[in-house]
Write a protein that holds these residues in place. Structure first.
Motif, PDB file in Angstrom:
ATOM      1  N   VAL A 213      45.022  28.358  37.142  1.00  8.33           N
ATOM      2  CA  VAL A 213      45.747  27.640  36.089  1.00  8.33           C
ATOM      3  C   VAL A 213      46.796  28.552  35.458  1.00  8.33           C
ATOM      4  CG1 VAL A 213      45.552  26.448  33.871  1.00  8.33           C
ATOM      5  CG2 VAL A 213      43.808  26.106  35.639  1.00  8.33           C
ATOM      6  N   PHE A 214      46.417  29.794  35.189  1.00 16.84           N
ATOM      7  CA  PHE A 214      47.394  30.737  34.652  1.00 16.84           C
ATOM      8  C   PHE A 214      48.571  30.897  35.608  1.00 16.84           C
ATOM      9  CE2 PHE A 214      49.165  35.009  34.814  1.00 16.84           C
ATOM     10  CZ  PHE A 214      49.703  35.096  33.545  1.00 16.84           C
ATOM     11  N   ALA A 215      48.303  31.000  36.902  1.00 17.01           N
ATOM     12  CA  ALA A 215      49.367  31.190  37.890  1.00 17.01           C
ATOM     13  C   ALA A 215      50.396  30.068  37.808  1.00 17.01           C
ATOM     14  CB  ALA A 215      48.776  31.272  39.298  1.00 17.01           C
ATOM     15  N   VAL A 216      49.936  28.844  37.665  1.00 13.27           N
ATOM     16  CA  VAL A 216      50.854  27.703  37.579  1.00 13.27           C
ATOM     17  C   VAL A 216      51.717  27.805  36.323  1.00 13.27           C
ATOM     18  CG1 VAL A 216      51.022  25.197  37.339  1.00 13.27           C
ATOM     19  CG2 VAL A 216      49.337  26.197  38.913  1.00 13.27           C
ATOM     20  N   LEU A 217      51.093  28.096  35.191  1.00 11.72           N
ATOM     21  CA  LEU A 217      51.829  28.155  33.922  1.00 11.72           C
ATOM     22  C   LEU A 217      52.845  29.290  33.913  1.00 11.72           C
ATOM     23  CD1 LEU A 217      48.874  27.520  31.431  1.00 11.72           C
ATOM     24  CD2 LEU A 217      50.704  25.920  32.033  1.00 11.72           C
ATOM     25  N   TRP A 218      52.416  30.469  34.305  1.00 10.27           N
ATOM     26  CA  TRP A 218      53.316  31.622  34.246  1.00 10.27           C
ATOM     27  C   TRP A 218      54.442  31.499  35.269  1.00 10.27           C
ATOM     28  CZ3 TRP A 218      55.010  35.626  37.320  1.00 10.27           C
ATOM     29  CH2 TRP A 218      55.649  36.670  36.646  1.00 10.27           C
ATOM     30  N   PHE A 219      54.137  31.028  36.450  1.00 10.83           N
ATOM     31  CA  PHE A 219      55.169  30.805  37.463  1.00 10.83           C
ATOM     32  C   PHE A 219      56.240  29.856  36.944  1.00 10.83           C
ATOM     33  CE2 PHE A 219      56.455  27.665  40.758  1.00 10.83           C
ATOM     34  CZ  PHE A 219      57.260  28.472  41.541  1.00 10.83           C
ATOM     35  N   THR A 220      55.819  28.776  36.315  1.00  9.51           N
ATOM     36  CA  THR A 220      56.755  27.745  35.866  1.00  9.51           C
ATOM     37  C   THR A 220      57.619  28.205  34.700  1.00  9.51           C
ATOM     38  OG1 THR A 220      55.188  26.049  36.581  1.00  9.51           O
ATOM     39  CG2 THR A 220      56.944  25.358  35.073  1.00  9.51           C
ATOM     40  N   PHE A 221      57.021  28.894  33.742  1.00  9.47           N
ATOM     41  CA  PHE A 221      57.725  29.195  32.505  1.00  9.47           C
ATOM     42  C   PHE A 221      58.180  30.650  32.359  1.00  9.47           C
ATOM     43  CE2 PHE A 221      55.039  25.481  31.605  1.00  9.47           C
ATOM     44  CZ  PHE A 221      56.046  24.580  31.235  1.00  9.47           C
ATOM     45  N   ALA A 222      57.794  31.521  33.283  1.00 14.55           N
ATOM     46  CA  ALA A 222      58.268  32.910  33.241  1.00 14.55           C
ATOM     47  C   ALA A 222      59.037  33.269  34.505  1.00 14.55           C
ATOM     48  CB  ALA A 222      57.104  33.877  33.041  1.00 14.55           C
ATOM     49  N   TYR A 223      58.401  33.125  35.673  1.00 20.64           N
ATOM     50  CA  TYR A 223      59.082  33.561  36.893  1.00 20.64           C
ATOM     51  C   TYR A 223      60.366  32.765  37.149  1.00 20.64           C
ATOM     52  CZ  TYR A 223      60.255  34.959  41.571  1.00 20.64           C
ATOM     53  OH  TYR A 223      60.956  35.443  42.653  1.00 20.64           O
ATOM     54  N   LEU A 224      60.287  31.456  37.080  1.00 18.32           N
ATOM     55  CA  LEU A 224      61.447  30.635  37.450  1.00 18.32           C
ATOM     56  C   LEU A 224      62.653  30.881  36.551  1.00 18.32           C
ATOM     57  CD1 LEU A 224      59.732  27.250  38.429  1.00 18.32           C
ATOM     58  CD2 LEU A 224      60.466  29.121  39.921  1.00 18.32           C
ATOM     59  N   PRO A 225      62.502  30.871  35.236  1.00 16.04           N
ATOM     60  CA  PRO A 225      63.691  31.124  34.414  1.00 16.04           C
ATOM     61  C   PRO A 225      64.246  32.544  34.569  1.00 16.04           C
ATOM     62  CG  PRO A 225      61.733  30.918  33.037  1.00 16.04           C
ATOM     63  CD  PRO A 225      61.346  30.466  34.415  1.00 16.04           C
ATOM     64  N   ILE A 226      63.378  33.536  34.732  1.00 18.75           N
ATOM     65  CA  ILE A 226      63.891  34.895  34.891  1.00 18.75           C
ATOM     66  C   ILE A 226      64.619  35.039  36.223  1.00 18.75           C
ATOM     67  CG2 ILE A 226      63.213  37.317  35.159  1.00 18.75           C
ATOM     68  CD1 ILE A 226      61.095  36.822  33.012  1.00 18.75           C
ATOM     69  N   ALA A 227      64.076  34.441  37.275  1.00 15.23           N
ATOM     70  CA  ALA A 227      64.780  34.460  38.565  1.00 15.23           C
ATOM     71  C   ALA A 227      66.145  33.790  38.437  1.00 15.23           C
ATOM     72  CB  ALA A 227      63.941  33.762  39.635  1.00 15.23           C
ATOM     73  N   HIS A 228      66.198  32.688  37.719  1.00 14.63           N
ATOM     74  CA  HIS A 228      67.468  31.986  37.526  1.00 14.63           C
ATOM     75  C   HIS A 228      68.436  32.833  36.700  1.00 14.63           C
ATOM     76  CE1 HIS A 228      70.069  28.418  37.236  1.00 14.63           C
ATOM     77  NE2 HIS A 228      70.293  28.794  35.984  1.00 14.63           N
TER      78      HIS A 228
END
Length: 516
Positions: A213-228
């Motif tokens: 569950v943590f992986a889904v949340l952090w991927f969506t709201f941390a990894y994706l915007p920082i990559a962008h």
């Protein structure tokens, strides 16, 4: 927890300072230069004579006085083949590379649990990437998030007049493209290994369901915007003059617009994951018996094999980020080799001097430290710069997993923060120094003049690099803290004390890595 809240307050202060630091501080010649395609960081090592877009077709018959439009560029089979190989190498980094590296470091009763976490988190993020992750990270939206144009890979394949065609993605050279699906899968592996890295910080005590569950949340709201923010822009083909440079750059991510240099993921991958891991170590608390019971690695043979697979796979990670089989890929390749070898030696000798004996664990950790530090710099610095960076990374990360770890006081089980965040920060900041042409670096490529810019503002670039580092620390740290708290309040983060003492292999998965 008091130390954690103090650190969180400091991060918040940094966050408030970012707009001031960043104000009117574009990259060297940012108004007239950029470097890279929608994919990875802008390699300043783009060929001085970047291929132009395809020449116009021959003029139509004079009777019509019409001129055919330029032909769209087509992918090169050599570039395609290289990107397929690079993607496979990055997959190997995660499974089995990272899994074995982590597996050897935990106690034998938790071997399968860490393998399972890495294996399943990798699989989970790959699925989320093709569903929505790629679209949010690498399509045009605003400065922080992309759009939804590529949900479920929509729009990549189209049929017109009975003829099917696949969309292409820009590279760092004008008129050079690769199939967009290749770029999708290459970047998918980056996202997956980044999230998998985090599990090392809270190893041996987390619920398997909580990890997912943590992986889904952090991927969506941390990894994706920082990559962008760091990597997205439309590519170089629309840049014809200063006006089009400004308009094309304005479509990019927030840190891309400022001129942040991150060739293959110093901020996006390593600082991002390291900070999230440290927050998790604080929120989840220390392992039972930490500081009292022996928690030595149970199988350093696995750790050495894992580190070796990481090293080999990292050539795909770094050299593949050039997106072409050319000079920049060759530069990133040799820099990755040299910096890693230098870090192995500097960590080993540092450990030899301070602890009396060199260790296999230290040599393997030094390799990872060198790989992490060279990641943001590999396509921007010269070979001499890579050597210097590798030597620094070994001793700095050795301190990171010893002195800094004791200072912070968190149970970062497998030293994700000490190696990845510390090495990532070092690499990101030193990129701003070592990319200078006066120090053998590649400088900044001017897509208007189609040559390397003669000007390089080292201090200005350091401010930009620092802005990227602080942005990543604050964003990742806040998102991670909120995500951990959500998981803890809903399903709980930790296994019970009885389960932790028994070992997560049996308690969480009902099986054991070894027969007794």
């Amino acid at each position: 927890m008091k130390k954690f809240y103090v650190m969180l307050a400091m991060l918040g202060a940094f966050g408030l300072a970012l707009p001031v630091m960043a104000q009117d501080k574009a990259a060297p010649a940012a108004a007239t230069e950029t470097k890279a395609p929608a994919p990875a960081a802008a390699p300043a090592a783009a060929p001085a004579a970047a291929p132009a877009t395809a020449a116009p077709a021959a003029a139509a018959p004079a009777a019509t006085a019409a001129v055919a439009a330029p032909a769209a560029p087509s992918p090169n089979k050599g570039d395609n083949a290289w990107m397929i190989v690079a993607t496979v190498l990055v997959i190997m980094m995660s499974i089995p590379g990272l899994a074995l590296f982590y597996g050897g470091l935990v106690r034998s009763k938790n071997m399968l649990s860490i393998l399972m976490q890495v294996f399943v988190v990798f699989s989970l993020i790959i699925v989320l990437w093709v569903v929505y992750g790629y679209s949010i990270a690498f399509t045009e939206g605003n400065a922080f998030y992309g759009g939804l144009d590529r949900l479920m890979m929509s729009g990549i394949f189209s049929v017109k007049d009975g003829v099917g065609s696949f969309a292409t993605a820009a590279t760092f050279s004008k008129g050079v493209v690769i199939p967009e699906l290749l770029f999708v899968v290459f970047q998918a592996t980056f996202a997956a290994i980044t999230v998998a890295l985090i599990v090392g910080s809270f190893a041996e005590r987390a619920k398997f369901s909580a990890v997912l569950v943590f992986a889904v949340l952090w991927f969506t709201f941390a990894y994706l915007p920082i990559a962008h923010m760091v990597w997205f822009w439309p590519g170089p083909d629309g840049i014809k003059d200063a006006a089009t440079l400004a308009s094309e750059s304005a479509k990019g991510g927030w840190l891309w617009q400022k001129g942040a240099l991150d060739f293959a993921g110093g901020t996006v991958v390593h600082i991002n994951a390291g900070v999230a891991g440290l927050v998790g170590a604080f929120v989840m608390g220390k392992r039972i018996g930490y500081g009292r019971d022996s928690m030595a690695p149970h199988n350093l043979t696995f750790t050495m094999i894992g580190a070796s697979l990481l090293w080999v796979g990292w050539f795909g990670f770094n050299a593949g980020s050039a997106l072409e089989a050319g000079d920049t890929a060759a530069l990133a390749f040799i820099n990755t080799l040299v910096a890693t070898a230098a870090a192995v030696l500097s960590w080993m000798f540092g450990e030899w001097v301070t602890k009396g004996k060199p260790s296999m664990l230290g040599a393997a950790s030094g390799a990872v430290a060198g790989l992490v530090a060279i990641t943001p710099a590999c396509g921007f610095v010269g070979v001499g710069g890579a050597l210097v960076l590798g030597l620094l990374a070994g001793v700095v990360c050795l301190w990171g997993v010893n002195g800094l770890k004791r200072l912070i006081g968190a149970d970062d089980a497998l030293d994700v923060f000490g190696v990845h965040a510390t090495g990532g920060i070092l690499g990101a900041m030193m990129t701003g120094v070592l990319a200078a042409p006066s120090l053998g670096g590649q400088g900044i490529y001017d897509y208007v003049a189609n040559k390397i810019s003669p000007d390089y503002d080292m201090m200005g670039q350091l401010v930009i690099q620092g802005t990227g580092v602080l942005t990543t620390i604050v964003w990742s740290g806040v998102v991670a803290f909120v995500a951990y708290k959500i998981v803890d309040l809903t399903i709980g983060l930790r296994v019970t004390e009885e389960q932790e003492r028994e070992g997560l292999d049996i308690a969480s998965h009902g099986e054991s890595a070894y027969r007794t």
